[in-house]
Design an enzyme around this catalytic site. Structure first.
Site, PDB file in Angstrom:
ATOM      1  N   TYR A 130     -18.858  -0.948  -1.709  1.00 26.35           N
ATOM      2  CA  TYR A 130     -19.361   0.172  -2.527  1.00 26.35           C
ATOM      3  C   TYR A 130     -18.928   0.049  -3.995  1.00 26.35           C
ATOM      4  CZ  TYR A 130     -14.900   2.501  -1.166  1.00 26.35           C
ATOM      5  OH  TYR A 130     -13.587   2.827  -0.931  1.00 26.35           O
TER       6      TYR A 130
ATOM      7  N   GLY B 150      -1.252  -4.175   6.807  1.00 29.87           N
ATOM      8  CA  GLY B 150      -2.712  -4.318   6.870  1.00 29.87           C
ATOM      9  C   GLY B 150      -3.242  -5.693   6.505  1.00 29.87           C
ATOM     10  N   LEU B 151      -4.284  -5.677   5.707  1.00 28.17           N
ATOM     11  CA  LEU B 151      -4.981  -6.920   5.363  1.00 28.17           C
ATOM     12  C   LEU B 151      -4.124  -7.814   4.472  1.00 28.17           C
ATOM     13  CD1 LEU B 151      -8.575  -5.492   4.723  1.00 28.17           C
ATOM     14  CD2 LEU B 151      -7.598  -6.410   6.828  1.00 28.17           C
TER      15      LEU B 151
ATOM     16  N   ARG C  73      -6.679   7.167   6.676  1.00 26.77           N
ATOM     17  CA  ARG C  73      -7.107   7.921   5.501  1.00 26.77           C
ATOM     18  C   ARG C  73      -8.614   8.100   5.413  1.00 26.77           C
ATOM     19  NH1 ARG C  73      -2.574   4.897   4.164  1.00 26.77           N
ATOM     20  NH2 ARG C  73      -0.902   6.192   3.335  1.00 26.77           N
TER      21      ARG C  73
ATOM     22  N   ARG D 199       5.365  -0.469  -2.710  1.00 28.91           N
ATOM     23  CA  ARG D 199       6.380   0.531  -3.041  1.00 28.91           C
ATOM     24  C   ARG D 199       7.528   0.563  -2.032  1.00 28.91           C
ATOM     25  NH1 ARG D 199       2.253   5.362  -2.988  1.00 28.91           N
ATOM     26  NH2 ARG D 199       1.709   4.076  -1.185  1.00 28.91           N
TER      27      ARG D 199
HETATM   28  C1  HXC Z   1      -7.470  15.169  -1.229  1.00 31.83           C
HETATM   29  C2  HXC Z   1      -5.415  14.217  -1.665  1.00 31.83           C
HETATM   30  C3  HXC Z   1      -5.415  13.580  -0.404  1.00 31.83           C
HETATM   31  C4  HXC Z   1      -6.547  13.797   0.465  1.00 31.83           C
HETATM   32  C5  HXC Z   1      -3.580  13.065  -1.411  1.00 31.83           C
HETATM   33  N1  HXC Z   1      -4.257  13.874  -2.239  1.00 31.83           N
HETATM   34  N2  HXC Z   1      -4.271  12.863  -0.281  1.00 31.83           N
HETATM   35  N3  HXC Z   1      -6.426  14.990  -2.071  1.00 31.83           N
HETATM   36  N4  HXC Z   1      -7.545  14.593   0.011  1.00 31.83           N
HETATM   37  N5  HXC Z   1      -6.623  13.249   1.669  1.00 31.83           N
HETATM   38  C6  HXC Z   1      -3.838  14.338  -3.553  1.00 31.83           C
HETATM   39  C7  HXC Z   1      -2.516  15.080  -3.506  1.00 31.83           C
HETATM   40  O1  HXC Z   1      -2.712  16.430  -3.146  1.00 31.83           O
HETATM   41  C8  HXC Z   1      -2.052  14.927  -4.947  1.00 31.83           C
HETATM   42  O2  HXC Z   1      -2.725  15.787  -5.827  1.00 31.83           O
HETATM   43  C9  HXC Z   1      -2.521  13.545  -5.318  1.00 31.83           C
HETATM   44  O3  HXC Z   1      -3.584  13.212  -4.401  1.00 31.83           O
HETATM   45  C10 HXC Z   1      -1.427  12.504  -5.173  1.00 31.83           C
HETATM   46  O4  HXC Z   1      -0.932  12.580  -3.844  1.00 31.83           O
HETATM   47  P1  HXC Z   1       0.500  11.998  -3.455  1.00 31.83           P
HETATM   48  O5  HXC Z   1       0.635  12.112  -1.980  1.00 31.83           O
HETATM   49  O6  HXC Z   1       1.564  12.635  -4.306  1.00 31.83           O
HETATM   50  O7  HXC Z   1       0.348  10.476  -3.949  1.00 31.83           O
HETATM   51  P2  HXC Z   1       1.143   9.189  -3.582  1.00 31.83           P
HETATM   52  O8  HXC Z   1       2.407   9.506  -2.836  1.00 31.83           O
HETATM   53  O9  HXC Z   1       1.229   8.395  -4.817  1.00 31.83           O
HETATM   54  O10 HXC Z   1       0.179   8.453  -2.491  1.00 31.83           O
HETATM   55  C11 HXC Z   1      -1.039   7.855  -2.890  1.00 31.83           C
HETATM   56  C12 HXC Z   1      -2.150   8.154  -1.890  1.00 31.83           C
HETATM   57  C13 HXC Z   1      -1.718   7.781  -0.446  1.00 31.83           C
HETATM   58  C14 HXC Z   1      -3.367   7.333  -2.341  1.00 31.83           C
HETATM   59  C15 HXC Z   1      -2.492   9.649  -1.914  1.00 31.83           C
HETATM   60  O11 HXC Z   1      -2.788   7.976   0.469  1.00 31.83           O
HETATM   61  C16 HXC Z   1      -1.242   6.354  -0.333  1.00 31.83           C
HETATM   62  O12 HXC Z   1      -0.062   6.064  -0.525  1.00 31.83           O
HETATM   63  N6  HXC Z   1      -2.152   5.395  -0.039  1.00 31.83           N
HETATM   64  C17 HXC Z   1      -1.817   3.957   0.011  1.00 31.83           C
HETATM   65  C18 HXC Z   1      -2.492   3.226   1.137  1.00 31.83           C
HETATM   66  C19 HXC Z   1      -3.974   3.465   1.310  1.00 31.83           C
HETATM   67  O13 HXC Z   1      -4.537   4.427   0.775  1.00 31.83           O
HETATM   68  N7  HXC Z   1      -4.593   2.578   2.076  1.00 31.83           N
HETATM   69  C20 HXC Z   1      -5.989   2.650   2.345  1.00 31.83           C
HETATM   70  C21 HXC Z   1      -6.720   1.655   1.508  1.00 31.83           C
HETATM   71  S1  HXC Z   1      -8.256   1.528   2.297  1.00 31.83           S
HETATM   72  P3  HXC Z   1      -2.063  17.202  -6.346  1.00 31.83           P
HETATM   73  O14 HXC Z   1      -3.068  17.756  -7.305  1.00 31.83           O
HETATM   74  O15 HXC Z   1      -1.888  18.040  -5.118  1.00 31.83           O
HETATM   75  O16 HXC Z   1      -0.765  16.852  -6.991  1.00 31.83           O
HETATM   76  C22 HXC Z   1      -9.477   1.150   1.243  1.00 31.83           C
HETATM   77  C23 HXC Z   1     -10.713   0.716   2.028  1.00 31.83           C
HETATM   78  C24 HXC Z   1     -12.019   1.034   1.465  1.00 31.83           C
HETATM   79  O17 HXC Z   1      -9.372   1.193   0.051  1.00 31.83           O
HETATM   80  C25 HXC Z   1     -13.223   0.575   2.269  1.00 31.83           C
HETATM   81  C26 HXC Z   1     -13.256   0.810   3.723  1.00 31.83           C
HETATM   82  C27 HXC Z   1     -14.502   0.310   4.404  1.00 31.83           C
HETATM   83  P1  NAP Z   2      -3.171  -0.671   3.666  1.00 36.69           P
HETATM   84  O1  NAP Z   2      -2.479  -1.370   4.792  1.00 36.69           O
HETATM   85  O2  NAP Z   2      -2.920   0.767   3.466  1.00 36.69           O
HETATM   86  O3  NAP Z   2      -2.872  -1.490   2.343  1.00 36.69           O
HETATM   87  C1  NAP Z   2      -2.660  -0.923   1.081  1.00 36.69           C
HETATM   88  C2  NAP Z   2      -1.360  -1.472   0.537  1.00 36.69           C
HETATM   89  O4  NAP Z   2      -1.214  -1.094  -0.825  1.00 36.69           O
HETATM   90  C3  NAP Z   2      -0.130  -0.975   1.279  1.00 36.69           C
HETATM   91  O5  NAP Z   2       0.652  -2.082   1.681  1.00 36.69           O
HETATM   92  C4  NAP Z   2       0.628  -0.133   0.252  1.00 36.69           C
HETATM   93  O6  NAP Z   2       2.030  -0.288   0.442  1.00 36.69           O
HETATM   94  C5  NAP Z   2       0.132  -0.744  -1.049  1.00 36.69           C
HETATM   95  N1  NAP Z   2       0.183   0.204  -2.157  1.00 36.69           N
HETATM   96  C6  NAP Z   2      -0.366   1.441  -2.208  1.00 36.69           C
HETATM   97  N2  NAP Z   2      -0.069   2.045  -3.382  1.00 36.69           N
HETATM   98  C7  NAP Z   2       0.658   1.143  -4.090  1.00 36.69           C
HETATM   99  C8  NAP Z   2       1.261   1.164  -5.369  1.00 36.69           C
HETATM  100  N3  NAP Z   2       1.165   2.242  -6.158  1.00 36.69           N
HETATM  101  N4  NAP Z   2       1.954   0.064  -5.774  1.00 36.69           N
HETATM  102  C9  NAP Z   2       2.061  -1.030  -4.987  1.00 36.69           C
HETATM  103  N5  NAP Z   2       1.514  -1.094  -3.758  1.00 36.69           N
HETATM  104  C10 NAP Z   2       0.828  -0.024  -3.310  1.00 36.69           C
HETATM  105  O7  NAP Z   2      -4.768  -0.823   3.823  1.00 36.69           O
HETATM  106  P2  NAP Z   2      -5.705  -2.104   4.009  1.00 36.69           P
HETATM  107  O8  NAP Z   2      -6.870  -1.652   4.805  1.00 36.69           O
HETATM  108  O9  NAP Z   2      -4.918  -3.272   4.466  1.00 36.69           O
HETATM  109  O10 NAP Z   2      -6.221  -2.339   2.519  1.00 36.69           O
HETATM  110  C11 NAP Z   2      -5.948  -3.542   1.825  1.00 36.69           C
HETATM  111  C12 NAP Z   2      -7.022  -3.790   0.781  1.00 36.69           C
HETATM  112  O11 NAP Z   2      -8.278  -3.990   1.418  1.00 36.69           O
HETATM  113  C13 NAP Z   2      -7.239  -2.654  -0.212  1.00 36.69           C
HETATM  114  O12 NAP Z   2      -7.525  -3.194  -1.483  1.00 36.69           O
HETATM  115  C14 NAP Z   2      -8.464  -1.962   0.326  1.00 36.69           C
HETATM  116  O13 NAP Z   2      -9.155  -1.259  -0.662  1.00 36.69           O
HETATM  117  C15 NAP Z   2      -9.240  -3.159   0.819  1.00 36.69           C
HETATM  118  N6  NAP Z   2     -10.293  -2.869   1.794  1.00 36.69           N
HETATM  119  C16 NAP Z   2      -9.958  -2.554   3.070  1.00 36.69           C
HETATM  120  C17 NAP Z   2     -10.973  -2.346   3.981  1.00 36.69           C
HETATM  121  C18 NAP Z   2     -10.686  -2.034   5.421  1.00 36.69           C
HETATM  122  O14 NAP Z   2     -11.614  -1.803   6.175  1.00 36.69           O
HETATM  123  N7  NAP Z   2      -9.448  -2.039   5.854  1.00 36.69           N
HETATM  124  C19 NAP Z   2     -12.304  -2.440   3.568  1.00 36.69           C
HETATM  125  C20 NAP Z   2     -12.597  -2.749   2.246  1.00 36.69           C
HETATM  126  C21 NAP Z   2     -11.573  -2.980   1.361  1.00 36.69           C
HETATM  127  P3  NAP Z   2       3.121   0.833   0.025  1.00 36.69           P
HETATM  128  O15 NAP Z   2       2.713   2.092   0.675  1.00 36.69           O
HETATM  129  O16 NAP Z   2       4.428   0.258   0.511  1.00 36.69           O
HETATM  130  O17 NAP Z   2       3.092   0.903  -1.465  1.00 36.69           O
END
Ligand code: HXC
Ligand code: NAP
Length: 290
Positions: free
Chosen positions: A155, A26-27, A207, A47
């Site tokens: 936000y 991603g970013l 997501r 990770r």
């Molecule tokens: C409700 C959820 C859920 C969902 C997971 N959980 N996904 N609950 N809705 N969609 C719950 C699970 O049931 C569990 O709770 C707990 O969260 C932990 O889930 P795990 O899958 O075991 O966690 P983990 O493997 O550590 O993964 C973390 C994660 C996952 C956050 C859930 O989505 C991830 O790895 N994300 C990393 C990348 C990411 O999110 N990128 C987007 C960033 S974008 P229970 O109670 O069941 O144990 C961003 C942009 C913002 O921030 C602005 C945009 C404009």
């Molecule tokens: P993304 O590709 O999902 O990036 C998130 C990264 O965080 C992944 O590379 C993931 O890699 C890593 N990560 C997640 N959990 C982690 C952990 N426990 N330890 C270490 N690394 C972890 O999404 P993205 O859109 O590029 O987001 C990047 C940043 O921009 C984030 O801070 C997000 O909040 C911000 N942001 C994005 C948007 C948008 O529109 N895309 C808007 C506003 C802000 P692994 O899974 O390998 O750990």
């Protein structure tokens, strides 16, 4: 010249070693790749080591330079400290930390388990604070300057329903950015943040707009400039903020969202839905001749 071209001069980040958390996708990947193009060496960390290794190879093949992939879950302080030491041993020094790793998903808050809420808080707030503390303490102890750049969201100051753990955590990161900008400036450490609006990435879109939601809630429609962001635009801003050109910028959060959050905030901004014929009719009804 186009808005989606690289902006900084060649070599602008030469001699800088930069750690990008969440740098495999991603970013984070896009920003890291641009840093590399500008002459930096980059450590990408997250990770999933297999993802990091593939990204590192691809980035280095395309641009040259050093890209070091290091596995680290930012929620685990032992892993953060080990990653930091390994990054330094690979490159000699780390000059810049880009706190970009995050976790997020949409949900009505009352449906969240405690673990779900904590998972996002832990990645975003605790993870960022652990990386920041590890790097900052080490820079201070060794009397080295450093630069933090933290990725938040718009936000972080307005709050937002349906992503409450993320909003709370990003607000914390923003407060930490501004606090340390003042407290650690005496050590030569700067802290800034970027608040991006919508920039398409697999991680965020899967997501935050799962399934058909992307068709129903086209993010571009909420943006006054009429489009989502392009990664290079963000990379340009990030490169400036980690470069020495921004030496006097400290404690700032720069929004890059095409005016999106302000559109939601201004009381009458939705009057852009009124067609010009209706404005004409209103003018006639208050006596203006056409
Ligand atoms: C409700 C959820 C859920 C969902 C997971 N959980 N996904 N609950 N809705 N969609 C719950 C699970 O049931 C569990 O709770 C707990 O969260 C932990 O889930 P795990 O899958 O075991 O966690 P983990 O493997 O550590 O993964 C973390 C994660 C996952 C956050 C859930 O989505 C991830 O790895 N994300 C990393 C990348 C990411 O999110 N990128 C987007 C960033 S974008 P229970 O109670 O069941 O144990 C961003 C942009 C913002 O921030 C602005 C945009 C404009
Ligand atoms: P993304 O590709 O999902 O990036 C998130 C990264 O965080 C992944 O590379 C993931 O890699 C890593 N990560 C997640 N959990 C982690 C952990 N426990 N330890 C270490 N690394 C972890 O999404 P993205 O859109 O590029 O987001 C990047 C940043 O921009 C984030 O801070 C997000 O909040 C911000 N942001 C994005 C948007 C948008 O529109 N895309 C808007 C506003 C802000 P692994 O899974 O390998 O750990």
């Amino acid at each position: 010249m186009k808005f989606n071209e690289g902006m900084l001069r060649e070599g602008a980040l030469k001699d800088k070693n930069i750690l990008v958390t969440g740098g495999g996708t991603g970013l984070g990947r896009s920003m890291g790749e641009y840093f590399l193009k500008l002459g930096a060496n980059v450590v990408i960390s997250s990770r999933k080591l297999d993802v990091l290794e593939a990204t590192a190879k691809d980035m280095a093949d395309k641009n040259g330079g050093k890209v070091i992939p290091l596995a680290c879950d930012v929620r685990e302080i032992e892993q953060v400290e080990a990653m930091w030491e390994k990054a330094k041993s690979e490159l000699g020094e780390i000059h810049v930390v880009l706190n970009n790793a995050a976790g997020n998903f949409i949900s009505p808050t009352e449906r969240l388990s405690a673990n779900a809420f904590n998972t996002v808080l832990d990645i975003v707030l605790k993870g960022t604070s652990q990386v920041t503390l590890t790097a900052g303490k080490d820079w201070i102890a060794r009397k080295r300057p450093g630069t933090f750049l933290n990725i938040v969201t718009t936000y972080a100051w307005t709050g937002s329903g349906y992503v409450v753990p993320s909003a709370a955590a990003k607000a914390g990161v923003l407060a930490m950015t501004r606090s340390l900008a003042v407290e650690w400036a005496k050590y030569g450490i700067r802290s800034n943040a970027i608040a991006p609006g919508p920039f398409p990435t697999e991680g965020a879109w899967s997501r935050l707009l799962p399934g058909d939601l992307v068709k129903k809630f086209d993010p571009a429609k909420k943006v006054p400039v009429g489009r989502v962001g392009e990664h290079q635009e963000l990379a340009n801003l990030a490169a400036y903020l980690v470069s020495d050109f921004s030496a006097y910028v400290n404690g700032e959060v720069i929004t890059i969202d095409g005016g999106e959050w302000l559109k939601g905030a201004g009381e009458f901004n939705n009057l852009d839905q009124i067609p010009s014929e209706l404005w004409d009719m209103m003018e006639v009804s208050r006596g203006k001749k056409h």
